[in-house]
Design a protein around this motif. Structure first.
Motif, short mmCIF file in Angstrom:
data_model
loop_
_atom_site.label_atom_id
_atom_site.label_comp_id
_atom_site.label_asym_id
_atom_site.label_seq_id
_atom_site.Cartn_x
_atom_site.Cartn_y
_atom_site.Cartn_z
N LEU A 1 0.86 -1.18 0.00
CA LEU A 1 0.00 0.00 0.00
C LEU A 1 0.90 1.23 0.00
CD1 LEU A 1 -2.78 -0.98 2.58
CD2 LEU A 1 -2.71 -1.36 0.10
N TYR A 2 0.81 2.00 -1.07
CA TYR A 2 1.61 3.21 -1.22
C TYR A 2 0.86 4.37 -0.55
CZ TYR A 2 4.10 7.06 -3.42
OH TYR A 2 4.84 8.20 -3.65
N GLU A 3 1.40 4.86 0.56
CA GLU A 3 0.86 6.00 1.29
C GLU A 3 -0.65 5.90 1.56
OE1 GLU A 3 2.11 9.65 -0.62
OE2 GLU A 3 4.23 9.09 -0.49
N PRO A 4 -1.10 4.82 2.19
CA PRO A 4 -2.54 4.69 2.47
C PRO A 4 -3.04 5.82 3.37
CG PRO A 4 -1.29 3.11 3.75
CD PRO A 4 -0.32 3.75 2.80
N GLU A 5 -4.28 6.23 3.16
CA GLU A 5 -4.82 7.38 3.88
C GLU A 5 -5.96 7.04 4.84
OE1 GLU A 5 -4.19 10.79 0.52
OE2 GLU A 5 -5.75 9.30 0.14
N ILE A 6 -6.68 5.97 4.58
CA ILE A 6 -7.88 5.65 5.36
C ILE A 6 -7.61 4.40 6.20
CG2 ILE A 6 -10.33 5.06 5.25
CD1 ILE A 6 -10.41 6.65 2.59
N PRO A 7 -7.61 4.55 7.54
CA PRO A 7 -7.26 3.41 8.39
C PRO A 7 -8.17 2.20 8.23
CG PRO A 7 -8.13 5.24 9.70
CD PRO A 7 -7.94 5.75 8.31
N GLY A 8 -9.43 2.41 7.98
CA GLY A 8 -10.34 1.28 7.82
C GLY A 8 -9.99 0.42 6.63
N ILE B 1 1.89 -7.00 -5.25
CA ILE B 1 0.79 -6.29 -5.90
C ILE B 1 0.62 -4.98 -5.14
CG2 ILE B 1 -1.60 -6.35 -6.65
CD1 ILE B 1 -1.43 -9.47 -6.23
N MET B 2 0.84 -3.87 -5.84
CA MET B 2 0.83 -2.56 -5.19
C MET B 2 -0.42 -1.77 -5.54
SD MET B 2 3.86 0.25 -5.05
CE MET B 2 3.61 1.37 -6.41
N PHE B 3 -0.92 -1.05 -4.53
CA PHE B 3 -2.08 -0.18 -4.67
C PHE B 3 -1.70 1.20 -4.15
CE2 PHE B 3 -3.48 -4.48 -4.35
CZ PHE B 3 -4.50 -4.58 -5.28
N GLY B 4 -2.23 2.23 -4.78
CA GLY B 4 -1.89 3.59 -4.39
C GLY B 4 -2.83 4.15 -3.34
N LYS B 5 -2.51 5.36 -2.90
CA LYS B 5 -3.32 6.01 -1.88
C LYS B 5 -4.71 6.33 -2.44
CE LYS B 5 -1.00 10.45 -2.59
NZ LYS B 5 -0.24 11.46 -1.86
N GLU B 6 -5.67 6.38 -1.54
CA GLU B 6 -7.07 6.53 -1.92
C GLU B 6 -7.34 7.80 -2.73
OE1 GLU B 6 -7.18 4.04 1.91
OE2 GLU B 6 -5.94 5.63 1.09
N SER B 7 -6.68 8.89 -2.43
CA SER B 7 -6.99 10.16 -3.10
C SER B 7 -6.30 10.34 -4.45
CB SER B 7 -6.61 11.33 -2.19
OG SER B 7 -5.20 11.38 -2.02
#
Length: 165
Positions: free
Chosen positions: A7-14, A98-104
């Motif tokens: 997770l690249y710079e995740p923003e939402i803790p849930g 497998i990478m995912f970016g930040k929500e925003s």
């Protein structure tokens, strides 16, 4: 035999908590790249991850460069709405990331342009922005697991009070 979620710079803790729970039940390692939009011991992360969070195999990195230095030459698929390839078009192997970016904002384009062949997307209607991060992670992770016969995960369930007979 396992996979890795980044997770690249995740923003939402849930979302991170939900993804952590999914990682525990699938024997998947979680990698978190800072800065994050929350404190890792935030109660909402643990609430979403339930009692699984204490079993999570997680590594935290200072930034993208720290991640690359500590994981040289790994195969990374980058899930993004900007990709030209569908997530089911690639062959996932043991140890893949497998990478995912930040929500925003997702994964920065500066990273994506260096990885066009490993950038994958989940199909959706053109005028929609994206899926929820934890849903997207589950979709791609379970495809990778399916392609590898679930790496020995339990594929059969038992009833609690009755039997299947």
């Amino acid at each position: 035999m396992s996979l890795n979620i980044v997770l690249y710079e995740p923003e939402i803790p849930g979302n991170t908590g939900n993804i952590g729970r999914t990682c525990v039940i699938t024997n998947t390692k979680l990698h978190l790249i800072e800065p994050m939009g929350f404190i890792i011991n935030d109660k909402t992360v643990k609430r979403a991850g339930m009692d699984y969070w204490q079993e999570l195999d997680v590594t935290i990195y200072d930034d993208w460069n720290d991640f690359l230095e500590r994981n040289p030459d790994v195969n990374i698929y980058m899930a993004t709405t900007k990709a030209r390839h569908v997530y089911t078009d690639v062959s996932y192997r043991d140890g893949d990331f497998i990478m995912f970016g930040k929500e925003s904002g997702g994964i920065p384009e500066e990273i994506l342009v260096k990885n066009p062949k490993n950038s994958v997307r989940i199909p959706m209607y053109e005028d929609k922005r994206s899926l929820n991060l934890s849903n997207a992670a589950a979709i791609v992770l379970y495809e990778a697991l399916r392609q590898n016969d679930f790496f020995g995960l339990n594929k059969e369930g038992d009833l609690h009070r009755l039997s299947w007979e």
